[in-house]
Write a protein that holds these residues in place. Structure first.
Motif, PDB file in Angstrom:
ATOM      1  N   LEU A   1      -3.264  14.793  35.182  1.00 55.87           N
ATOM      2  CA  LEU A   1      -2.796  15.860  35.565  1.00 55.87           C
ATOM      3  C   LEU A   1      -2.521  15.913  37.071  1.00 55.87           C
ATOM      4  CD1 LEU A   1      -5.410  17.893  33.520  1.00 55.87           C
ATOM      5  CD2 LEU A   1      -3.161  17.552  33.189  1.00 55.87           C
ATOM      6  N   ARG A   2      -3.182  14.861  37.874  1.00 57.25           N
ATOM      7  CA  ARG A   2      -2.675  15.041  39.112  1.00 57.25           C
ATOM      8  C   ARG A   2      -1.693  14.293  39.656  1.00 57.25           C
ATOM      9  NH1 ARG A   2      -8.782  14.711  42.029  1.00 57.25           N
ATOM     10  NH2 ARG A   2      -9.816  16.268  40.568  1.00 57.25           N
ATOM     11  N   LYS A   3      -0.672  14.723  40.066  1.00 56.24           N
ATOM     12  CA  LYS A   3       0.774  14.043  40.381  1.00 56.24           C
ATOM     13  C   LYS A   3       0.831  13.177  41.498  1.00 56.24           C
ATOM     14  CE  LYS A   3       3.691  17.834  38.318  1.00 56.24           C
ATOM     15  NZ  LYS A   3       4.831  18.667  38.591  1.00 56.24           N
ATOM     16  N   GLU A   4      -0.377  13.142  42.569  1.00 56.36           N
ATOM     17  CA  GLU A   4      -0.484  12.272  43.528  1.00 56.36           C
ATOM     18  C   GLU A   4      -0.960  11.119  42.977  1.00 56.36           C
ATOM     19  OE1 GLU A   4      -4.250  14.742  43.477  1.00 56.36           O
ATOM     20  OE2 GLU A   4      -2.151  15.081  43.132  1.00 56.36           O
ATOM     21  N   ARG A   5      -1.713  11.054  41.866  1.00 55.04           N
ATOM     22  CA  ARG A   5      -2.291   9.974  41.129  1.00 55.04           C
ATOM     23  C   ARG A   5      -1.051   9.002  40.512  1.00 55.04           C
ATOM     24  NH1 ARG A   5      -7.917  11.650  38.357  1.00 55.04           N
ATOM     25  NH2 ARG A   5      -8.953  12.021  40.178  1.00 55.04           N
ATOM     26  N   LEU A   6      -0.149  10.062  39.797  1.00 47.08           N
ATOM     27  CA  LEU A   6       1.073   9.430  39.110  1.00 47.08           C
ATOM     28  C   LEU A   6       2.014   8.763  40.249  1.00 47.08           C
ATOM     29  CD1 LEU A   6       1.391  12.157  36.619  1.00 47.08           C
ATOM     30  CD2 LEU A   6       0.520  10.001  36.306  1.00 47.08           C
TER      31      LEU A   6
ATOM     32  N   TYR B   1      -6.079   8.594  35.266  1.00 46.71           N
ATOM     33  CA  TYR B   1      -6.077   7.663  36.382  1.00 46.71           C
ATOM     34  C   TYR B   1      -6.993   7.872  37.640  1.00 46.71           C
ATOM     35  CZ  TYR B   1      -3.638   4.055  38.811  1.00 46.71           C
ATOM     36  OH  TYR B   1      -3.138   2.854  39.533  1.00 46.71           O
ATOM     37  N   GLY B   2      -8.170   8.182  37.394  1.00 45.65           N
ATOM     38  CA  GLY B   2      -9.265   8.508  38.276  1.00 45.65           C
ATOM     39  C   GLY B   2      -9.838   7.369  38.647  1.00 45.65           C
ATOM     40  N   TYR B   3     -11.243   7.138  38.360  1.00 44.74           N
ATOM     41  CA  TYR B   3     -12.013   6.386  38.784  1.00 44.74           C
ATOM     42  C   TYR B   3     -11.900   4.948  37.942  1.00 44.74           C
ATOM     43  CZ  TYR B   3     -16.437   3.355  39.218  1.00 44.74           C
ATOM     44  OH  TYR B   3     -17.288   2.241  39.476  1.00 44.74           O
TER      45      TYR B   3
ATOM     46  N   VAL C   1       6.733   1.566  34.392  1.00 39.28           N
ATOM     47  CA  VAL C   1       5.721   2.450  33.395  1.00 39.28           C
ATOM     48  C   VAL C   1       6.091   3.995  33.532  1.00 39.28           C
ATOM     49  CG1 VAL C   1       3.552   3.354  33.048  1.00 39.28           C
ATOM     50  CG2 VAL C   1       4.008   0.947  33.773  1.00 39.28           C
ATOM     51  N   GLU C   2       6.321   4.654  32.558  1.00 40.85           N
ATOM     52  CA  GLU C   2       6.312   6.031  32.455  1.00 40.85           C
ATOM     53  C   GLU C   2       5.367   6.875  32.779  1.00 40.85           C
ATOM     54  OE1 GLU C   2       9.205   7.881  31.707  1.00 40.85           O
ATOM     55  OE2 GLU C   2      10.389   6.027  31.392  1.00 40.85           O
ATOM     56  N   ILE C   3       5.410   7.921  33.750  1.00 37.82           N
ATOM     57  CA  ILE C   3       4.356   8.641  34.181  1.00 37.82           C
ATOM     58  C   ILE C   3       4.655   9.873  33.829  1.00 37.82           C
ATOM     59  CG2 ILE C   3       3.719   7.170  36.418  1.00 37.82           C
ATOM     60  CD1 ILE C   3       5.408   9.408  37.738  1.00 37.82           C
ATOM     61  N   THR C   4       3.461  10.841  33.399  1.00 35.66           N
ATOM     62  CA  THR C   4       3.632  12.208  32.943  1.00 35.66           C
ATOM     63  C   THR C   4       2.018  12.728  32.948  1.00 35.66           C
ATOM     64  OG1 THR C   4       4.232  13.536  30.901  1.00 35.66           O
ATOM     65  CG2 THR C   4       3.145  11.293  30.417  1.00 35.66           C
ATOM     66  N   ASP C   5       2.551  14.146  33.151  1.00 34.85           N
ATOM     67  CA  ASP C   5       1.128  14.881  32.840  1.00 34.85           C
ATOM     68  C   ASP C   5       1.145  15.610  31.550  1.00 34.85           C
ATOM     69  OD1 ASP C   5       3.109  16.710  33.108  1.00 34.85           O
ATOM     70  OD2 ASP C   5       2.358  17.886  34.983  1.00 34.85           O
ATOM     71  N   ASP C   6       1.937  15.296  30.662  1.00 35.55           N
ATOM     72  CA  ASP C   6       1.806  15.839  29.430  1.00 35.55           C
ATOM     73  C   ASP C   6       1.531  14.970  28.138  1.00 35.55           C
ATOM     74  OD1 ASP C   6       2.546  17.381  27.117  1.00 35.55           O
ATOM     75  OD2 ASP C   6       4.808  17.386  27.338  1.00 35.55           O
TER      76      ASP C   6
ATOM     77  N   ALA D   1      -5.574   4.400  25.402  1.00 33.07           N
ATOM     78  CA  ALA D   1      -6.836   4.136  26.168  1.00 33.07           C
ATOM     79  C   ALA D   1      -7.133   5.558  26.910  1.00 33.07           C
ATOM     80  CB  ALA D   1      -6.592   3.105  27.103  1.00 33.07           C
ATOM     81  N   ILE D   2      -8.479   6.034  26.680  1.00 32.36           N
ATOM     82  CA  ILE D   2      -8.833   7.272  27.309  1.00 32.36           C
ATOM     83  C   ILE D   2      -9.859   7.026  28.622  1.00 32.36           C
ATOM     84  CG2 ILE D   2     -10.002   9.455  26.906  1.00 32.36           C
ATOM     85  CD1 ILE D   2      -9.074   9.351  23.978  1.00 32.36           C
ATOM     86  N   ALA D   3      -9.617   7.306  29.517  1.00 34.28           N
ATOM     87  CA  ALA D   3     -10.422   7.354  30.883  1.00 34.28           C
ATOM     88  C   ALA D   3     -10.461   8.464  31.444  1.00 34.28           C
ATOM     89  CB  ALA D   3     -10.002   6.195  31.784  1.00 34.28           C
ATOM     90  N   THR D   4     -11.150   9.509  30.640  1.00 33.38           N
ATOM     91  CA  THR D   4     -11.169  10.840  31.420  1.00 33.38           C
ATOM     92  C   THR D   4     -12.546  11.135  31.203  1.00 33.38           C
ATOM     93  OG1 THR D   4     -10.813  11.847  29.146  1.00 33.38           O
ATOM     94  CG2 THR D   4      -8.798  11.723  30.564  1.00 33.38           C
ATOM     95  N   PRO D   5     -13.028  12.331  31.675  1.00 26.81           N
ATOM     96  CA  PRO D   5     -14.528  12.991  31.658  1.00 26.81           C
ATOM     97  C   PRO D   5     -14.862  12.880  30.208  1.00 26.81           C
ATOM     98  CG  PRO D   5     -13.308  14.210  33.367  1.00 26.81           C
ATOM     99  CD  PRO D   5     -12.296  13.393  32.828  1.00 26.81           C
ATOM    100  N   VAL D   6     -16.140  12.647  30.172  1.00 31.68           N
ATOM    101  CA  VAL D   6     -16.713  12.638  28.602  1.00 31.68           C
ATOM    102  C   VAL D   6     -16.734  13.976  27.669  1.00 31.68           C
ATOM    103  CG1 VAL D   6     -18.898  13.285  29.495  1.00 31.68           C
ATOM    104  CG2 VAL D   6     -19.037  11.950  27.290  1.00 31.68           C
ATOM    105  N   SER D   7     -16.579  15.051  28.572  1.00 35.70           N
ATOM    106  CA  SER D   7     -16.301  16.261  27.897  1.00 35.70           C
ATOM    107  C   SER D   7     -14.887  16.358  27.186  1.00 35.70           C
ATOM    108  CB  SER D   7     -16.576  17.591  28.741  1.00 35.70           C
ATOM    109  OG  SER D   7     -15.624  17.330  29.816  1.00 35.70           O
TER     110      SER D   7
END
Length: 345
Positions: free
Chosen positions: A34-39, A9-11, A49-54, A68-74
């Motif tokens: 992984l960032r709880k402030e974004r959640l 849930y970044g850019y 909507v359920e939120i989780t870092d797991d 749906a994956i919106a994370t860094p390409v690596s």
């Protein structure tokens, strides 16, 4: 209803979440980051909507049909493979993977498990790019060249070069619009920030025919430019993505060859090459938001077991060019041959 979880849930993640929440036939179940402030921001706007870092929690839930994956390409390869091994369909940000080997393994895994693998080549779902493909197929004549410029001031990326950040858009458009695939690529570029990847690059792509493509990308331009020219034997296209309405303009301009090639001197040039100047028109375009259209198609493909326009094979073709361009950059523009891939309609 197709249950979907968004990972990251970044850019770009907020755009995915907003559109999935509105797509008929889809149900947004999870947002994972992984960032709880974004959640916390997600919960405030989408309380159901359920939120989780797991991530594993998401994979274990049988009500989740797609990821749906919106994370860094690596991270794309690892997350997508885990999702498919858990029986989930996958929608992944572009570029789909860091290497050709990773991308190929993702395609193979999706085929083996009979899952839908879609790559977020957003531009191929815009009304402008779909219209370009229509014109190329019906009225442009023989395609002579594809020339694009995508430049602006920033946003500098620390993990990828400007080729992987900006040229990926043009490569996905080119892959969708042009009637054939490139067979070789040459790339030159430079980094003007110590320790950072290239911030300016020029890609030349070669084909079996006389078609040639050129892509210019730059993070250090004083103005923002998003313009593509496609030249054909019958007509020519100018695509300016920054135009608010007339993004596509079609020109009835070109050259005509005639005369007697046996004659010598300047008159031969005058007789052989003539210039045709006709009208320009701007066709009406579908202005539906591309991401909304793309995600609707993804949901339909999951329901009907059909392949999306930008499937894993399309993503693989783009990654193959990106990897070859990176090799060419490191060798100051050496021509890198591409593995042949036929067009998948």
């Amino acid at each position: 209803m197709i249950g979907i979880a968004v990972i990251g849930y970044g850019y770009w993640g907020p755009n995915l979440v907003r559109n999935i929440a509105e797509v008929p036939g889809a149900r947004l179940l999870y947002v994972c980051d992984l960032r709880k402030e974004r959640l916390a921001a997600v919960k405030a706007r989408y309380p159901s909507v359920e939120i989780t870092d797991d991530f594993e929690q998401v994979l274990r839930d049988p009500s989740v049909d797609a990821i749906a994956i919106a994370t860094p390409v690596s991270t794309h390869f690892k997350l997508a493979m885990k999702a498919m091994m858990a029986g989930k369909h996958v929608f992944v940000e572009k570029p789909m993977a860091w290497t050709v080997d990773e991308a190929r393994r993702m395609v193979d895994e999706a085929a083996r498990r009979r899952l839908i693998l879609a790559v977020d080549h957003t531009f191929v779902h815009t009304g402008a790019v779909r219209k370009m493909r229509e014109i190329v197929e019906n009225g442009l004549g023989d395609v002579y060249y594809y020339d694009s410029v995508r430049v602006n001031l920033g946003l500098f990326q620390h993990d990828v070069s400007v080729v992987w950040d900006l040229a990926v858009h043009d490569l996905s458009i080119m892959d969708y619009v042009l009637p054939e695939k490139p067979v070789a690529v040459s790339a030159t570029g430079m980094s003007h920030v110590v320790g950072e990847p290239e911030n300016i690059a020029y890609l030349n792509l070669f084909f079996e025919s006389k078609l040639i493509a050129h892509i210019h990308v730059n993070w250090l331009a004083p103005v923002k430019v998003r313009r593509t020219l496609i030249g054909g034997s019958s007509k020519m296209i100018v695509y300016d993505d920054l135009e608010p309405s007339e993004k596509i303009k079609i020109y009835d301009k070109g050259i005509t060859l005639n005369g007697n090639p046996q004659r010598n001197g300047e008159k031969v040039y005058q007789m052989l090459v003539g210039y045709r100047t006709g009208d320009m028109y701007a066709p009406h375009l579908d202005m539906t938001e591309a991401l909304s259209r793309e995600l609707s198609q993804f949901v339909d493909c999951v329901e009907q077991n059909q392949q999306p326009i930008a499937d894993g094979h399309a993503g693989l073709r783009v990654v193959r060019i990106l990897e070859a361009a990176t090799q060419s950059l490191a060798q100051r523009g050496r021509l890198i041959e591409l593995e042949q891939t036929r067009r998948i309609a």
